[in-house]
Design a protein around this motif. Structure first.
Motif, PDB file in Angstrom:
ATOM      1  N   LEU A  25     -47.688 -77.538 -10.439  1.00 28.98           N
ATOM      2  CA  LEU A  25     -47.010 -76.793  -9.752  1.00 28.98           C
ATOM      3  C   LEU A  25     -48.013 -75.530  -9.559  1.00 28.98           C
ATOM      4  CD1 LEU A  25     -43.563 -77.295 -10.125  1.00 28.98           C
ATOM      5  CD2 LEU A  25     -44.795 -77.831  -7.498  1.00 28.98           C
ATOM      6  N   ALA A  26     -48.695 -74.883 -10.428  1.00 26.12           N
ATOM      7  CA  ALA A  26     -49.820 -73.449  -9.660  1.00 26.12           C
ATOM      8  C   ALA A  26     -50.873 -74.044  -9.535  1.00 26.12           C
ATOM      9  CB  ALA A  26     -49.931 -72.945 -11.316  1.00 26.12           C
ATOM     10  N   ALA A  27     -51.487 -74.794  -9.613  1.00 26.33           N
ATOM     11  CA  ALA A  27     -52.657 -76.122  -9.256  1.00 26.33           C
ATOM     12  C   ALA A  27     -52.463 -76.205  -7.251  1.00 26.33           C
ATOM     13  CB  ALA A  27     -53.024 -76.866  -9.610  1.00 26.33           C
ATOM     14  N   SER A  28     -51.346 -76.588  -7.306  1.00 28.06           N
ATOM     15  CA  SER A  28     -50.947 -76.860  -5.963  1.00 28.06           C
ATOM     16  C   SER A  28     -50.765 -75.884  -5.108  1.00 28.06           C
ATOM     17  CB  SER A  28     -50.166 -78.021  -6.372  1.00 28.06           C
ATOM     18  OG  SER A  28     -50.324 -79.074  -7.019  1.00 28.06           O
ATOM     19  N   PHE A  29     -50.357 -75.310  -5.698  1.00 25.32           N
ATOM     20  CA  PHE A  29     -49.928 -73.174  -5.447  1.00 25.32           C
ATOM     21  C   PHE A  29     -51.408 -73.430  -4.837  1.00 25.32           C
ATOM     22  CE2 PHE A  29     -49.313 -69.111  -5.027  1.00 25.32           C
ATOM     23  CZ  PHE A  29     -48.975 -69.252  -3.787  1.00 25.32           C
ATOM     24  N   TRP A  52     -44.133 -63.647  -2.578  1.00 32.24           N
ATOM     25  CA  TRP A  52     -42.755 -64.975  -3.131  1.00 32.24           C
ATOM     26  C   TRP A  52     -41.903 -63.876  -3.625  1.00 32.24           C
ATOM     27  CZ3 TRP A  52     -41.659 -69.797  -1.738  1.00 32.24           C
ATOM     28  CH2 TRP A  52     -41.624 -70.886  -1.476  1.00 32.24           C
ATOM     29  N   ARG A  53     -41.895 -62.428  -4.226  1.00 36.07           N
ATOM     30  CA  ARG A  53     -41.389 -61.720  -5.165  1.00 36.07           C
ATOM     31  C   ARG A  53     -40.241 -61.655  -4.683  1.00 36.07           C
ATOM     32  NH1 ARG A  53     -44.740 -57.325  -7.016  1.00 36.07           N
ATOM     33  NH2 ARG A  53     -44.294 -56.933  -4.696  1.00 36.07           N
ATOM     34  N   PRO A  54     -38.866 -61.226  -4.982  1.00 35.14           N
ATOM     35  CA  PRO A  54     -37.540 -60.571  -4.096  1.00 35.14           C
ATOM     36  C   PRO A  54     -37.978 -59.147  -3.644  1.00 35.14           C
ATOM     37  CG  PRO A  54     -37.247 -61.957  -6.027  1.00 35.14           C
ATOM     38  CD  PRO A  54     -38.413 -61.879  -6.069  1.00 35.14           C
ATOM     39  N   ALA A  55     -37.686 -58.981  -2.661  1.00 31.11           N
ATOM     40  CA  ALA A  55     -37.766 -57.805  -2.548  1.00 31.11           C
ATOM     41  C   ALA A  55     -36.670 -56.809  -3.243  1.00 31.11           C
ATOM     42  CB  ALA A  55     -37.356 -56.827  -0.358  1.00 31.11           C
ATOM     43  N   ARG A  63     -31.806 -62.634  -8.162  1.00 30.37           N
ATOM     44  CA  ARG A  63     -32.736 -63.438  -7.025  1.00 30.37           C
ATOM     45  C   ARG A  63     -34.319 -63.863  -7.500  1.00 30.37           C
ATOM     46  NH1 ARG A  63     -31.408 -59.329  -2.258  1.00 30.37           N
ATOM     47  NH2 ARG A  63     -33.664 -58.649  -3.264  1.00 30.37           N
ATOM     48  N   LEU A  64     -34.429 -63.163  -8.347  1.00 26.83           N
ATOM     49  CA  LEU A  64     -35.928 -63.289  -9.294  1.00 26.83           C
ATOM     50  C   LEU A  64     -35.479 -64.457 -10.488  1.00 26.83           C
ATOM     51  CD1 LEU A  64     -38.266 -63.246  -9.908  1.00 26.83           C
ATOM     52  CD2 LEU A  64     -37.740 -61.100 -11.257  1.00 26.83           C
TER      53      LEU A  64
END
Length: 161
Positions: A25-29, A52-55, A63-64
């Motif tokens: 997933l990390a490589a795809s991202f 992508w990190r929640p505010a 949320r995280l």
């Protein structure tokens, strides 16, 4: 005893499914984010990942946690799919138990195995012929000695017996 079994199961789940899936997933991202144009732009990758990190604020921790749970489940799903496809490809490629395959696949596998055996026997016969010829040339004292057996040996090595 049950807690120890749970620990081992969680450990195997992480090492066999989640970690390889997370790497994929990390490589795809990274590939999707950077593309060919910015293939080595680490700053762009970090900025996109931080988006992508929640505010910060109320409920940011929850949320995280949900985001991490979704990533872990996605990684496990990718790991299961990759493991399943890998097992299928391995079974088809090596065909170790082709005798127990269903009817149409069994006939195809039998034909491929017979063809591979013929190719191997032909390559071995060519190698033996070249070897005898090389020995005869050396024995007769022909200038330049025998022939190079490398290509014939390589042809035998390329075909599985």
């Amino acid at each position: 005893m049950l807690t120890e079994l749970g620990k081992r199961l969680a450990e195997r789940w992480m090492s066999l499914l989640v970690l390889p899936g997370a790497l994929f997933l990390a490589a795809s991202f990274a590939a999707r984010t950077l593309g060919h144009t910015h293939a080595v732009d680490l700053d762009l990758l970090v900025r996109e990942a931080q988006a992508w990190r929640p505010a910060p604020g109320a409920g940011a921790g929850a949320r995280l946690a949900v985001l991490l749970l979704i990533v872990a489940l996605l990684a496990a799903a990718v790991g299961v799919v990759a493991q399943t496809l890998g097992s299928l490809v391995e079974r088809l490629w090596f065909a170790a138990d082709w005798g127990s395959w269903p009817r149409p696949l069994h006939a195809l596998a039998r034909w491929r195995v017979a063809r591979r055996r013929q190719r191997h026997a032909g390559a071995v016969a060519t190698y033996q012929r070249e070897r005898r010829r090389s020995g005869e040339l050396l024995a007769s004292g022909t200038p330049g000695g025998g022939t190079d057996l490398g290509p014939a040996r390589l042809a035998v090595a390329r075909v599985s017996p």
